[in-house]
Design a protein around this motif. Structure first.
Motif, mmCIF file in Angstrom:
data_model
loop_
_atom_site.group_PDB
_atom_site.id
_atom_site.type_symbol
_atom_site.label_atom_id
_atom_site.label_comp_id
_atom_site.label_asym_id
_atom_site.label_seq_id
_atom_site.Cartn_x
_atom_site.Cartn_y
_atom_site.Cartn_z
ATOM 1 N N ALA A 1 0.835 -1.200 0.000
ATOM 2 C CA ALA A 1 0.000 0.000 0.000
ATOM 3 C C ALA A 1 0.870 1.251 0.000
ATOM 4 O O ALA A 1 0.603 2.222 -0.724
ATOM 5 C CB ALA A 1 -0.935 -0.013 1.212
ATOM 6 N N ALA A 2 1.924 1.237 0.812
ATOM 7 C CA ALA A 2 2.822 2.387 0.889
ATOM 8 C C ALA A 2 3.566 2.582 -0.432
ATOM 9 O O ALA A 2 3.817 3.721 -0.846
ATOM 10 C CB ALA A 2 3.802 2.214 2.042
ATOM 11 N N THR B 1 -3.728 7.615 -4.353
ATOM 12 C CA THR B 1 -4.416 7.834 -3.084
ATOM 13 C C THR B 1 -4.886 6.471 -2.601
ATOM 14 O O THR B 1 -5.791 5.875 -3.200
ATOM 15 C CB THR B 1 -5.612 8.778 -3.268
ATOM 16 N N VAL B 2 -4.276 5.952 -1.547
ATOM 17 C CA VAL B 2 -4.422 4.536 -1.189
ATOM 18 C C VAL B 2 -5.100 4.389 0.168
ATOM 19 O O VAL B 2 -4.758 5.082 1.126
ATOM 20 C CB VAL B 2 -3.053 3.828 -1.163
ATOM 21 N N THR B 3 -6.030 3.446 0.220
ATOM 22 C CA THR B 3 -6.609 2.985 1.476
ATOM 23 C C THR B 3 -6.230 1.520 1.635
ATOM 24 O O THR B 3 -6.450 0.718 0.723
ATOM 25 C CB THR B 3 -8.141 3.123 1.477
ATOM 26 N N ARG C 1 0.395 1.663 10.102
ATOM 27 C CA ARG C 1 0.270 3.112 10.325
ATOM 28 C C ARG C 1 1.584 3.725 10.787
ATOM 29 O O ARG C 1 1.905 4.866 10.440
ATOM 30 C CB ARG C 1 -0.833 3.380 11.351
ATOM 31 N N THR C 2 2.356 2.958 11.558
ATOM 32 C CA THR C 2 3.616 3.472 12.098
ATOM 33 C C THR C 2 4.771 3.306 11.122
ATOM 34 O O THR C 2 5.554 4.237 10.898
ATOM 35 C CB THR C 2 3.950 2.752 13.417
ATOM 36 N N GLU C 3 4.888 2.098 10.547
ATOM 37 C CA GLU C 3 6.066 1.755 9.758
ATOM 38 C C GLU C 3 5.923 2.047 8.270
ATOM 39 O O GLU C 3 6.927 2.195 7.570
ATOM 40 C CB GLU C 3 6.405 0.271 9.957
ATOM 41 N N HIS C 4 4.702 2.101 7.764
ATOM 42 C CA HIS C 4 4.488 2.335 6.332
ATOM 43 C C HIS C 4 3.408 3.394 6.150
ATOM 44 O O HIS C 4 2.330 3.125 5.607
ATOM 45 C CB HIS C 4 4.124 1.028 5.625
ATOM 46 N N PRO C 5 3.682 4.609 6.611
ATOM 47 C CA PRO C 5 2.670 5.666 6.570
ATOM 48 C C PRO C 5 2.441 6.166 5.152
ATOM 49 O O PRO C 5 3.209 5.894 4.232
ATOM 50 C CB PRO C 5 3.286 6.752 7.451
#
Length: 279
Positions: free
Chosen positions: A61-62, A70-72, A85-89
């Motif tokens: 995703a990242a 624009t990725v979800t 969320r932390t490692e691949h924002p």
């Protein structure tokens, strides 16, 4: 791993419950899956809004986010989502069950589903739930891009089933070893996996069980068509998990015989009219 004297079964999953360990076991420094997905999206003219279903640690995703999309990212594992969320924002990360989900107010130009995540739909109802959910959140003409095991590979072949496979790796000073056995449950049309984990830190072995739906290529084409999708490409290789692996510029294959399938399908503007057989 829980410290007990005897081996035990666990509903948890050592790797998906420990995302750092997952990435240590399955390193992907080249982001091949993400590169392959972006190549498919670009090749078939997908718009910028992408939903990565079963996003796991968020690596792919990242990558798509860095490519300008624009990725979800969506996953069922809270541990994976917190890590992502932390490692691949960059992407937005949401909890969702790919077998049936709703994302009100959101529309995507493409849905990406990698690493056989689609095959956690074990039943026809779950597969219909997945495709119905994807159809609901896709814009007309949107793409579904998926990479998954090929059920046809197991017709008459047993090399992946003949004997347990042993793998090992070391992470943070602890050596982990997995012994994996696969077998085909023909009645349920599932590839079932039993995996026993051991570690040299004194913890007891842990046995974990999982399964994937085995879909044949023509079956996959049929269910996609029934749900309003036109298959643009369906082939076994090259891909990010094949040997040799896909490289930028590689043409799409034409066969559907090997262990992996690679799918690109486009959503039509309406569902096809059911054909009723006269009585």
């Amino acid at each position: 791993m829980t410290r007990h004297g005897n081996s035990q079964s666990s509903a948890a999953n050592l790797l998906t419950d420990n995302p750092e360990l997952y990435e240590a076991r399955f390193p992907d420094p080249e982001r091949l899956a993400g590169h392959w997905a972006e190549d498919c999206l670009s090749r078939y003219g997908a718009g910028p809004r992408v939903l990565d279903l079963g996003c796991g640690t968020g690596r792919d995703a990242a990558h798509l986010h860095r490519a300008g999309r624009t990725v979800t990212g969506a996953d069922l594992s809270e541990a994976m989502l917190a890590y992502a969320r932390t490692e691949h924002p960059g992407p937005e990360y949401l909890r969702a069950d790919l077998r049936q989900f709703t994302l009100p107010g959101r529309e995507f130009d493409a849905v990406v589903c990698l690493d056989s995540a689609l095959l956690y739909c074990h039943t026809n109802a779950e597969l219909d739930g997945f495709l119905s959910s994807v159809r609901t959140c896709l814009a007309p003409g949107g793409l579904l891009v998926a990479e998954l095991r090929n059920g046809a590979f197991f017709l008459g072949r047993t090399e992946l089933l003949d004997a347990p496979r042993v793998n090992g790796f070391t992470w943070r000073g602890t050596t982990y070893r997995s012994t994996t056995t696969l077998y085909v449950d023909r009645t349920a049309q599932l590839l079932r996996r039993t995996r026993v984990w051991t570690a040299d830190d004194g913890s007891a072995p842990v046995e974990q069980r999982s399964a994937w739906r085995l879909l044949l290529p023509q079956e996959l084409r049929y269910v996609l068509a029934a749900n309003g999708f036109e298959v643009l490409a369906l082939y076994d290789g090259p891909g990010p998990r094949t040997e040799p692996p896909w490289r930028a510029g590689d043409p799409e294959g034409t066969a559907t015989d090997a262990d992996r399938l690679h799918l690109v399908a486009r959503l039509g503007r309406q569902l096809p009219t059911p054909v009723r057989t006269p009585r």
